[in-house]
Design an enzyme around this catalytic site. Sequence first.
Site, short mmCIF file in Angstrom:
data_model
loop_
_atom_site.label_atom_id
_atom_site.label_comp_id
_atom_site.label_asym_id
_atom_site.label_seq_id
_atom_site.Cartn_x
_atom_site.Cartn_y
_atom_site.Cartn_z
N HIS A 126 10.57 68.54 -21.83
CA HIS A 126 11.78 68.21 -21.87
C HIS A 126 12.23 67.84 -23.23
CE1 HIS A 126 12.45 69.60 -17.79
NE2 HIS A 126 12.33 68.49 -17.31
N HIS A 197 20.22 69.20 -15.92
CA HIS A 197 19.20 68.74 -15.12
C HIS A 197 19.49 67.94 -13.65
CE1 HIS A 197 14.89 67.34 -13.79
NE2 HIS A 197 14.66 68.37 -14.76
N GLU A 336 17.46 74.65 -12.61
CA GLU A 336 17.67 74.55 -14.10
C GLU A 336 17.37 76.03 -14.83
OE1 GLU A 336 14.13 71.67 -15.03
OE2 GLU A 336 14.51 71.28 -12.99
#
Length: 375
Positions: A126, A197, A336
């Site tokens: 991420h 997210h 996602e």
Amino acid sequence: MKTFISFAAAFTFVASILSFSPSHCSGEVSDFDSIKLYTLKNDSGMTAKVTNYGAIITSLMVPDRNGEHADVVLGYDRLEDYINAVDKPYFGAIVGRYGNRIAKGEFSIDGETYSLAVNNGENHLHGGVIGFDKVVWDVDLFDDHQIVLSYHAKDMEEGYPGNLAVSVTYTLTDDNRIVIDYHATTDKRTPVNLTQHSYFNLKGEGNGTILDHRLTINADRFTPVDAGLIPTGELRSVASTPFDFTTAKPIGRDIHIENEQLTFGGGFDHNWVLNRSESDGELVLAAHVSEPETGRTLTVLTTEPGIQFYCGNFLDGRLRGKSGQAYLHRGGFCLETQHFPDSPNHPEFPSTLLAPGETYQTQTVFAFSTDNVSR
Ligand code: BGC
């Protein structure tokens, strides 16, 4: 009509700045004063709250089949909780520059190797230590239905090459859709993979687990992973596996089946390869979720080739959300939309490379409705 407005003017639209005061943050953010909470609302009574810290969706008030609204996303009502959260679950944030994992935090472009933070076992996750979820975004436009957030990531920020200008637009439509438009340009070749997210619980955040929610994923294949959740490169058929969500089934139905992939993920934490008859870049159905008790449904549409379905395996009851309730193991799920994990090291996957002169442009829609079937 859309209007560009100054920060000062934007404040007059802001509903709940006070409950979002950044007074006790020990995190790395230095410009607290510019962090605000913005409320979008539509003619059907749905509201969405967004902060420019991490471009986080902090709240989505959505009606059930009786018209009762509940907040269907996990999160906090105090900024300091987002900044100081244990294990940083990325609640509601935009993740990037590269959402999901890059193996061993390394990739090469034109023979040059780049090293990124290894912040998830031996891999990069991420966007690194201070990814796009932990920076303060500018607000370029804000009105009742829309907010445009932008961020300029510097060349070599978190180890990625190129100055990257990113913008994310959240639009709340009158038919209860959140439309998310992503846009980016660069001055050096760089991987880009942006996603949203949010953790959803259609019963309302903090209201038990999501194992009874019925999920369909429009995908005949998924990308199996190794123990560090890095794709092996195979595109495996979901047929006759717990990963088959081609027709609706409760998320919890097959989650305890003995299966190496489920063991690696601690449950579902995988990327599915979306079926597309339309050409690349067209908006297609990605997933549909329905919650039997409340009748709330969520349909996800995207221009992206993949979707990471993560069912909150790392939640363990330690985090308490905005209603004071503990977020249980599997108390929320994420859908996602994105390119596949570790694409920079998989030339056979759709490319995530953005070059100078090109425009990264993707769209994802979270469409809420109700099924109208009474209990
Ligand atoms: C990942 C999970 C991770 C979660 C929170 C998801 O996108 O797939 O493995 O635990 O994000 O970081």
